[in-house]
Design a protein around this motif. Structure first.
Motif, PDB file in Angstrom:
ATOM      1  N   PRO A 230       0.797  -1.233   0.000  1.00 23.14           N
ATOM      2  CA  PRO A 230       0.000   0.000   0.000  1.00 23.14           C
ATOM      3  C   PRO A 230       0.825   1.276   0.000  1.00 23.14           C
ATOM      4  CG  PRO A 230      -0.050  -1.045   2.159  1.00 23.14           C
ATOM      5  CD  PRO A 230       0.675  -1.989   1.259  1.00 23.14           C
ATOM      6  N   VAL A 231       0.666   2.067  -1.043  1.00 24.73           N
ATOM      7  CA  VAL A 231       1.355   3.351  -1.144  1.00 24.73           C
ATOM      8  C   VAL A 231       0.653   4.362  -0.244  1.00 24.73           C
ATOM      9  CG1 VAL A 231       1.998   5.225  -2.704  1.00 24.73           C
ATOM     10  CG2 VAL A 231       2.105   2.844  -3.493  1.00 24.73           C
ATOM     11  N   GLY A 232       1.429   5.067   0.569  1.00 28.10           N
ATOM     12  CA  GLY A 232       0.874   6.106   1.427  1.00 28.10           C
ATOM     13  C   GLY A 232       0.963   7.457   0.749  1.00 28.10           C
ATOM     14  N   GLY A 233       1.655   8.394   1.387  1.00 31.53           N
ATOM     15  CA  GLY A 233       1.799   9.726   0.816  1.00 31.53           C
ATOM     16  C   GLY A 233       3.223   9.971   0.355  1.00 31.53           C
ATOM     17  N   VAL A 234       3.403  11.081  -0.353  1.00 30.94           N
ATOM     18  CA  VAL A 234       4.735  11.547  -0.744  1.00 30.94           C
ATOM     19  C   VAL A 234       5.042  12.802   0.065  1.00 30.94           C
ATOM     20  CG1 VAL A 234       6.135  12.518  -2.596  1.00 30.94           C
ATOM     21  CG2 VAL A 234       4.654  10.567  -3.058  1.00 30.94           C
ATOM     22  N   VAL A 235       6.160  12.777   0.762  1.00 31.73           N
ATOM     23  CA  VAL A 235       6.601  13.926   1.550  1.00 31.73           C
ATOM     24  C   VAL A 235       7.693  14.644   0.768  1.00 31.73           C
ATOM     25  CG1 VAL A 235       7.606  14.730   3.710  1.00 31.73           C
ATOM     26  CG2 VAL A 235       6.075  12.741   3.709  1.00 31.73           C
ATOM     27  N   VAL A 236       7.408  15.872   0.349  1.00 35.64           N
ATOM     28  CA  VAL A 236       8.404  16.696  -0.335  1.00 35.64           C
ATOM     29  C   VAL A 236       9.185  17.439   0.746  1.00 35.64           C
ATOM     30  CG1 VAL A 236       8.819  18.508  -2.021  1.00 35.64           C
ATOM     31  CG2 VAL A 236       6.893  16.924  -2.334  1.00 35.64           C
ATOM     32  N   ASN A 237      10.433  17.072   0.902  1.00 39.46           N
ATOM     33  CA  ASN A 237      11.249  17.594   1.995  1.00 39.46           C
ATOM     34  C   ASN A 237      12.164  18.719   1.511  1.00 39.46           C
ATOM     35  OD1 ASN A 237      12.179  17.660   4.649  1.00 39.46           O
ATOM     36  ND2 ASN A 237      13.751  16.115   4.293  1.00 39.46           N
ATOM     37  N   LEU A 238      12.654  19.499   2.469  1.00 37.48           N
ATOM     38  CA  LEU A 238      13.658  20.551   2.213  1.00 37.48           C
ATOM     39  C   LEU A 238      13.153  21.597   1.216  1.00 37.48           C
ATOM     40  CD1 LEU A 238      16.818  18.234   1.952  1.00 37.48           C
ATOM     41  CD2 LEU A 238      16.057  19.562   3.936  1.00 37.48           C
ATOM     42  N   VAL A 239      11.894  21.980   1.380  1.00 38.72           N
ATOM     43  CA  VAL A 239      11.299  22.972   0.488  1.00 38.72           C
ATOM     44  C   VAL A 239      11.745  24.372   0.917  1.00 38.72           C
ATOM     45  CG1 VAL A 239       9.136  23.979  -0.337  1.00 38.72           C
ATOM     46  CG2 VAL A 239       9.314  21.507   0.016  1.00 38.72           C
TER      47      VAL A 239
END
Length: 337
Positions: A230-239
């Protein structure tokens, strides 16, 4: 509004965090554990890569193969904070525990360890290492009567291997079940995969807005889904913060900045205008605008993945314990925890 209604993953007990090296997946895993540990919840943060990253982030002594309390969870005005425990899982200790728990081989297991049999098994035998690591994670999520004194956790966060091998890591028990065909080994492997493929698990992917990490995120999702993980979310880091609007960025990128106005602004600020200063600033502005354009292109790819996305800022002071709590609050505000 109830606590469950606030969050995107109310049914998830196991949060697996993966990402390409350098994206900050361990930092995100730690922040997620803090964010989940609210309203008196007990949360376990696990690591399996042997780097003692948890100890460094929380400024504690290196972790043994033992669940240790390391932090109080994120404070919430609506309830009392919970507790974050941590566990550094190594395959040799996991095998010793497995032998003692299921086969009562306490003293005999230690004898095997002295003869080097356990090290041989976890080093040479294909997949054994990952089977032991995932097996311990499963045991932490689904505690049973065989481990009577163990804490029962409301959530487990796994700082997992990188995206490039996450599907193989989580799917190793499926391969084992196929090889075993029948018996207790197959039954155990099937049970682990039932958890990993259930709505109680979510695999969250961490990326930054650069081409290679985003492509690895795309590829990772493309491998997880066929494996029924199961794919959860994508966290875009260091924005980075957006200091300029789209019009200003385009002006900088095209070289259309008003150099005379820049000179006037420098003089007003009391900065001496050397011969190369304005030219250097214009070049830096163009480079910045170009980077922003590349980031925006990668953001479009992330937005097109069809999964929930979350953003974490680049913290100017770096990551310390205070920074982890700041990121935890950001995850909670966005609904990941």
């Amino acid at each position: 509004m109830s606590d469950q209604q606030k969050h995107d993953w109310p049914r998830v007990r196991l949060h697996v965090v993966t990402g390409k090296g350098g994206t900050g997946k361990s930092t995100v895993a730690a922040a997620l554990a803090l964010a989940l540990a609210t309203h008196g919840r007990n949360v376990l943060l696990c690591e399996v890569e042997g780097r003692q990253g948890i100890a460094r982030m929380f400024d504690v002594d290196p972790l043994p193969y033992e669940e240790r309390r390391i932090a109080t969870g994120l404070r919430d005005p609506e309830g009392t904070p919970g507790v974050v425990h941590a566990l550094h899982i190594d395959p040799e200790s996991a095998l010793m525990e497995y032998l003692a728990m299921y086969y009562k081989l306490g003293r005999a297991g230690r004898a095997l360890d002295r003869f080097g049999v356990i090290e041989f098994a976890t080093t040479i035998a294909p997949g054994v290492r990952d089977v032991l690591l995932t097996g311990k994670v499963f045991e932490a999520v689904q505690r049973n009567s065989r481990n009577k004194k163990a804490i029962r956790y409301d959530a487990v966060v796994l700082d997992a291997p990188p995206t490039g091998r996450i599907a193989q890591f989580l799917g190793v028990n499926s391969e084992l079940a196929g090889l075993a065909r029948m018996g207790p080994v197959k039954n155990q492997a099937d049970t682990v995969m039932t958890l990993f493929r259930s709505p109680r698990t979510a695999v969250h992917l961490v990326t930054v807005l650069e081409e290679m990490p985003v492509q690895e995120t795309v590829d990772g999702i493309g491998e997880l889904r066929p494996a029924q993980l199961p794919v959860g979310g994508v966290v875009v880091n260091l924005v980075r913060p957006r200091d300029l609007d789209a019009a200003a960025l385009e002006e900088a990128r095209s070289g259309g900045l008003d150099r005379g106005r820049i000179q006037d602004d420098l003089k007003e600020a009391g900065v001496e205008d050397g011969p190369d200063l304005v030219a250097g600033l214009v070049t830096e502005a163009a480079d910045h605008a170009e980077r922003r354009a590349l980031e925006d292109a990668q953001r479009e790819i992330v937005d097109g993945l069809g999964v929930p996305t979350y953003e974490l800022p680049r913290l100017a002071g770096g990551i310390d314990l205070g920074g982890l709590y700041e990121l935890a609050q950001a995850l909670r505000d966005q609904g990941l925890a």
